[in-house]
Motif scaffolding. Structure first.
Motif, PDB file in Angstrom:
ATOM      1  N   ARG A  54       0.842  -1.214   0.000  1.00 57.19           N
ATOM      2  CA  ARG A  54       0.000   0.000   0.000  1.00 57.19           C
ATOM      3  C   ARG A  54       0.874   1.261   0.000  1.00 57.19           C
ATOM      4  NH1 ARG A  54      -3.321  -3.750   0.877  1.00 57.19           N
ATOM      5  NH2 ARG A  54      -5.448  -3.422   1.565  1.00 57.19           N
ATOM      6  N   VAL A  55       1.912   1.245   0.875  1.00 57.56           N
ATOM      7  CA  VAL A  55       2.788   2.415   0.994  1.00 57.56           C
ATOM      8  C   VAL A  55       3.481   2.664  -0.350  1.00 57.56           C
ATOM      9  CG1 VAL A  55       4.959   3.187   2.070  1.00 57.56           C
ATOM     10  CG2 VAL A  55       3.143   2.231   3.483  1.00 57.56           C
ATOM     11  N   ASP A 107       4.606   4.241  11.775  1.00 58.14           N
ATOM     12  CA  ASP A 107       5.422   5.244  12.462  1.00 58.14           C
ATOM     13  C   ASP A 107       6.000   6.223  11.435  1.00 58.14           C
ATOM     14  OD1 ASP A 107       6.984   6.213  14.814  1.00 58.14           O
ATOM     15  OD2 ASP A 107       8.632   5.664  13.496  1.00 58.14           O
ATOM     16  N   GLY A 108       6.031   7.508  11.816  1.00 55.26           N
ATOM     17  CA  GLY A 108       6.580   8.536  10.916  1.00 55.26           C
ATOM     18  C   GLY A 108       5.605   8.917   9.822  1.00 55.26           C
ATOM     19  N   SER A 109       4.302   8.720  10.111  1.00 54.97           N
ATOM     20  CA  SER A 109       3.327   8.879   9.018  1.00 54.97           C
ATOM     21  C   SER A 109       3.236  10.317   8.503  1.00 54.97           C
ATOM     22  CB  SER A 109       1.951   8.360   9.429  1.00 54.97           C
ATOM     23  OG  SER A 109       1.482   9.057  10.550  1.00 54.97           O
ATOM     24  N   SER A 110       3.756  11.290   9.282  1.00 55.61           N
ATOM     25  CA  SER A 110       3.750  12.660   8.738  1.00 55.61           C
ATOM     26  C   SER A 110       4.700  12.754   7.536  1.00 55.61           C
ATOM     27  CB  SER A 110       4.124  13.680   9.820  1.00 55.61           C
ATOM     28  OG  SER A 110       5.387  13.355  10.336  1.00 55.61           O
ATOM     29  N   ASN A 111       5.535  11.733   7.346  1.00 52.02           N
ATOM     30  CA  ASN A 111       6.453  11.699   6.200  1.00 52.02           C
ATOM     31  C   ASN A 111       5.829  11.117   4.942  1.00 52.02           C
ATOM     32  OD1 ASN A 111       8.805  12.769   7.273  1.00 52.02           O
ATOM     33  ND2 ASN A 111       9.433  10.820   8.157  1.00 52.02           N
ATOM     34  N   ILE A 112       4.654  10.553   5.087  1.00 50.91           N
ATOM     35  CA  ILE A 112       4.150   9.728   3.987  1.00 50.91           C
ATOM     36  C   ILE A 112       3.875  10.555   2.723  1.00 50.91           C
ATOM     37  CG2 ILE A 112       1.679   9.735   4.666  1.00 50.91           C
ATOM     38  CD1 ILE A 112       3.554   6.687   3.457  1.00 50.91           C
ATOM     39  N   ASP A 113       3.337  11.764   2.920  1.00 47.60           N
ATOM     40  CA  ASP A 113       2.978  12.567   1.737  1.00 47.60           C
ATOM     41  C   ASP A 113       4.198  13.160   1.046  1.00 47.60           C
ATOM     42  OD1 ASP A 113       0.400  11.932   2.310  1.00 47.60           O
ATOM     43  OD2 ASP A 113      -0.057  13.819   3.317  1.00 47.60           O
ATOM     44  N   VAL A 114       5.353  13.162   1.739  1.00 47.03           N
ATOM     45  CA  VAL A 114       6.568  13.667   1.081  1.00 47.03           C
ATOM     46  C   VAL A 114       7.484  12.502   0.666  1.00 47.03           C
ATOM     47  CG1 VAL A 114       6.536  15.976   2.061  1.00 47.03           C
ATOM     48  CG2 VAL A 114       7.603  14.148   3.354  1.00 47.03           C
ATOM     49  N   ASN A 115       6.912  11.301   0.686  1.00 44.68           N
ATOM     50  CA  ASN A 115       7.587  10.118   0.135  1.00 44.68           C
ATOM     51  C   ASN A 115       8.902   9.788   0.851  1.00 44.68           C
ATOM     52  OD1 ASN A 115       7.537   7.951  -1.608  1.00 44.68           O
ATOM     53  ND2 ASN A 115       8.745   8.982  -3.182  1.00 44.68           N
ATOM     54  N   LEU A 116       8.891   9.951   2.179  1.00 43.87           N
ATOM     55  CA  LEU A 116      10.068   9.546   2.958  1.00 43.87           C
ATOM     56  C   LEU A 116       9.753   8.269   3.738  1.00 43.87           C
ATOM     57  CD1 LEU A 116      11.417  12.974   4.268  1.00 43.87           C
ATOM     58  CD2 LEU A 116      12.324  11.560   2.422  1.00 43.87           C
ATOM     59  N   THR A 117      10.802   7.722   4.325  1.00 39.19           N
ATOM     60  CA  THR A 117      10.685   6.409   4.982  1.00 39.19           C
ATOM     61  C   THR A 117       9.716   6.409   6.168  1.00 39.19           C
ATOM     62  OG1 THR A 117      12.899   5.868   4.291  1.00 39.19           O
ATOM     63  CG2 THR A 117      12.053   4.659   6.182  1.00 39.19           C
ATOM     64  N   VAL A 118       8.875   5.416   6.201  1.00 43.43           N
ATOM     65  CA  VAL A 118       7.971   5.172   7.333  1.00 43.43           C
ATOM     66  C   VAL A 118       8.150   3.716   7.773  1.00 43.43           C
ATOM     67  CG1 VAL A 118       6.222   6.904   6.739  1.00 43.43           C
ATOM     68  CG2 VAL A 118       6.124   4.634   5.688  1.00 43.43           C
ATOM     69  N   GLY A 119       7.434   3.298   8.809  1.00 43.27           N
ATOM     70  CA  GLY A 119       7.614   1.905   9.239  1.00 43.27           C
ATOM     71  C   GLY A 119       6.519   1.433  10.173  1.00 43.27           C
ATOM     72  N   THR A 120       6.544   0.143  10.473  1.00 41.95           N
ATOM     73  CA  THR A 120       5.634  -0.464  11.447  1.00 41.95           C
ATOM     74  C   THR A 120       6.485  -0.975  12.609  1.00 41.95           C
ATOM     75  OG1 THR A 120       4.158  -1.216   9.691  1.00 41.95           O
ATOM     76  CG2 THR A 120       3.964  -2.345  11.819  1.00 41.95           C
ATOM     77  N   ILE A 121       6.066  -0.668  13.839  1.00 40.36           N
ATOM     78  CA  ILE A 121       6.807  -1.153  15.013  1.00 40.36           C
ATOM     79  C   ILE A 121       5.886  -2.096  15.791  1.00 40.36           C
ATOM     80  CG2 ILE A 121       8.124  -0.482  17.074  1.00 40.36           C
ATOM     81  CD1 ILE A 121       8.208   2.368  15.988  1.00 40.36           C
ATOM     82  N   PHE A 122       6.431  -3.214  16.279  1.00 36.86           N
ATOM     83  CA  PHE A 122       5.577  -4.119  17.066  1.00 36.86           C
ATOM     84  C   PHE A 122       6.326  -4.704  18.265  1.00 36.86           C
ATOM     85  CE2 PHE A 122       7.546  -7.968  15.456  1.00 36.86           C
ATOM     86  CZ  PHE A 122       7.985  -7.596  14.188  1.00 36.86           C
ATOM     87  N   SER A 123       5.522  -5.100  19.244  1.00 40.55           N
ATOM     88  CA  SER A 123       6.056  -5.645  20.492  1.00 40.55           C
ATOM     89  C   SER A 123       5.131  -6.778  20.920  1.00 40.55           C
ATOM     90  CB  SER A 123       6.056  -4.513  21.526  1.00 40.55           C
ATOM     91  OG  SER A 123       6.040  -4.994  22.835  1.00 40.55           O
ATOM     92  N   ILE A 124       5.737  -7.893  21.360  1.00 39.40           N
ATOM     93  CA  ILE A 124       4.917  -9.036  21.790  1.00 39.40           C
ATOM     94  C   ILE A 124       5.197  -9.343  23.264  1.00 39.40           C
ATOM     95  CG2 ILE A 124       4.358 -11.488  21.373  1.00 39.40           C
ATOM     96  CD1 ILE A 124       3.726  -9.742  18.956  1.00 39.40           C
ATOM     97  N   LEU A 125       4.104  -9.465  24.023  1.00 35.61           N
ATOM     98  CA  LEU A 125       4.188  -9.842  25.435  1.00 35.61           C
ATOM     99  C   LEU A 125       3.453 -11.160  25.634  1.00 35.61           C
ATOM    100  CD1 LEU A 125       3.144  -6.430  27.051  1.00 35.61           C
ATOM    101  CD2 LEU A 125       5.384  -7.511  27.332  1.00 35.61           C
ATOM    102  N   ARG A 126       3.823 -11.877  26.670  1.00 37.92           N
ATOM    103  CA  ARG A 126       3.064 -13.068  27.023  1.00 37.92           C
ATOM    104  C   ARG A 126       1.888 -12.651  27.911  1.00 37.92           C
ATOM    105  NH1 ARG A 126       5.605 -17.806  25.867  1.00 37.92           N
ATOM    106  NH2 ARG A 126       7.755 -17.133  26.047  1.00 37.92           N
ATOM    107  N   CYS A 127       0.802 -13.425  27.852  1.00 38.32           N
ATOM    108  CA  CYS A 127      -0.382 -13.084  28.651  1.00 38.32           C
ATOM    109  C   CYS A 127      -0.817 -14.311  29.447  1.00 38.32           C
ATOM    110  CB  CYS A 127      -1.496 -12.662  27.695  1.00 38.32           C
ATOM    111  SG  CYS A 127      -2.990 -12.120  28.518  1.00 38.32           S
ATOM    112  N   ARG A 128      -1.491 -14.066  30.566  1.00 41.32           N
ATOM    113  CA  ARG A 128      -2.081 -15.196  31.293  1.00 41.32           C
ATOM    114  C   ARG A 128      -3.033 -15.911  30.344  1.00 41.32           C
ATOM    115  NH1 ARG A 128      -5.597 -12.817  35.316  1.00 41.32           N
ATOM    116  NH2 ARG A 128      -5.606 -10.990  33.991  1.00 41.32           N
TER     117      ARG A 128
END
Ligand code: AFP
Length: 335
Positions: free
Chosen positions: A42-43, A117-138
């Motif tokens: 999409r990006v 992340d960095g979505s204010s950069n999207i309209d000027v065609n600069l690098t953006v990204g997705t950040i994720f973190s996984i935790l264990r749950c009961r």
């Protein structure tokens, strides 16, 4: 392992080395990978498919959302809802915790993410990204906020995907940091940056200089010393970068060293920093420390912070060990 190691092969091999691992984690990671491939597509298509520009909404942080903030959030939620591996999710773009729909089974992990992340950069065609973190749950519970509000040191996995000239996933499960480049021809992430390590010494800093008048003394001092270059107390010239996209700054630091700061500033005591602990600071801290760097608020180790809110913001200083230690020491001297 074969020469062209795919991300899936890599994770399965890693799991085989862990006694008692059930393999469910590699399935979860596969779904994250699928979501990130869709986001990358999409990006990359951008204006051709009408996804640039603002949406008519704000997120809980009061920031105007981009169309792609919403699209990428939906992609992540859809890709991770059905697999029976998650007990719940939280997203930077969604006010409340995200429940797993009734029709699907629940699993033993929690996923937290900043879908773009960095979505204010999207309209000027600069690098953006997705950040994720996984935790264990009961297991077998409907997770409550306390299940999510856990120290960064409890993360079982953290990663980000950079949508730049290449699409690259950087990942840690607590056994070092590895980078995988998306081979667009075969649709697979291939291990291209094994065992990433941050150089300890550096002469490059990244900070939004337009906020200088709001910084505390230790940060003022550090930057002043860098800027005074060869003739100053550091005795060497520094270079500066500011991409306004944390994913791109962290990737640069992983590749050639440096320091990134979004420090405490005096504008609003209710908001001690700009970046979010659960979606940005914690996953990046896990990655940076696993690559031999340090990550701090200036006063405390990020991974030791006890979260107080799911959308909490924190001051952030990360990068090459020696530089972060210097900034921490300036904070200690100032106390
Ligand atoms: P957006 O996702 O709203 O563009 O914010 C990006 C970010 O959270 C982080 O990725 C950058 O390092 C930082 O904000 C940039 O902040 P400035 O707008 O102050 O430059």
């Amino acid at each position: 392992m074969p020469n062209n190691i795919t991300l899936t092969q890599f994770i399965i091999e890693q799991q085989r080395e862990m006694p008692g691992a059930s393999g469910t984690f590699s399935l979860l990671l596969n779904d994250i990978v699928t979501a990130c491939k869709q986001i990358s597509h999409r990006v990359n298509r951008g204006a051709l498919i009408g996804v640039l520009g603002n949406a008519d909404s704000e997120n809980i942080q009061g920031e105007v959302q981009k169309k792609l903030d919403i699209i990428t959030n939906d992609i992540m939620v859809d890709a991770l809802s059905w697999n029976g591996l998650l007990a719940g999710m939280a997203s930077e773009e969604v006010d409340d915790l995200i429940s797993i729909p009734e029709q699907y089974p629940k699993g033993k992990y929690l996923a937290l993410f900043d879908p773009l992340d960095g979505s204010s950069n999207i309209d000027v065609n600069l690098t953006v990204g997705t950040i994720f973190s996984i935790l264990r749950c009961r297991e077998g519970v409907d997770p409550e906020i306390e299940d999510f509000l856990r120290k960064g040191s409890e993360q079982v996995c953290a990663g980000f995907v950079l949508y730049g000239p290449s699409t690259i996933m950087v990942l840690t499960t607590g056994h070092g940091v590895n980078g995988f480049t998306l081979d667009q021809d075969i649709g697979e992430f291939i291990l291209t940056h094994p065992n990433m390590r941050i150089p300890e010494e550096t002469s490059e800093f990244a900070i939004n200089m337009s906020n200088q008048r709001f910084w505390e003394l230790p940060v003022q001092r550090y930057i002043e010393e860098c800027i005074s270059g060869k003739d100053g107390p550091r005795g060497k010239n520094f270079n500066m970068r500011w991409i306004a996209s944390l994913v791109a700054e962290v990737y640069r630091i992983l590749t050639r060293g440096g320091i990134f700061m979004y420090p405490y500033d005096t504008r609003n005591p209710e908001r001690p920093g700009k970046l979010r602990l659960m979606y940005e600071a914690n996953p990046m801290a896990f990655i940076i420390e696993q690559a031999g760097g340090l990550c701090s608020t200036g006063r405390e180790r990020i991974l030791d912070l006890k979260p107080e809110g799911i959308h909490q913001r924190v001051p952030l200083v990360l990068g090459s060990k020696e530089e972060v230690e210097k900034i921490i020491s300036y904070h200690q001297q100032n106390n």
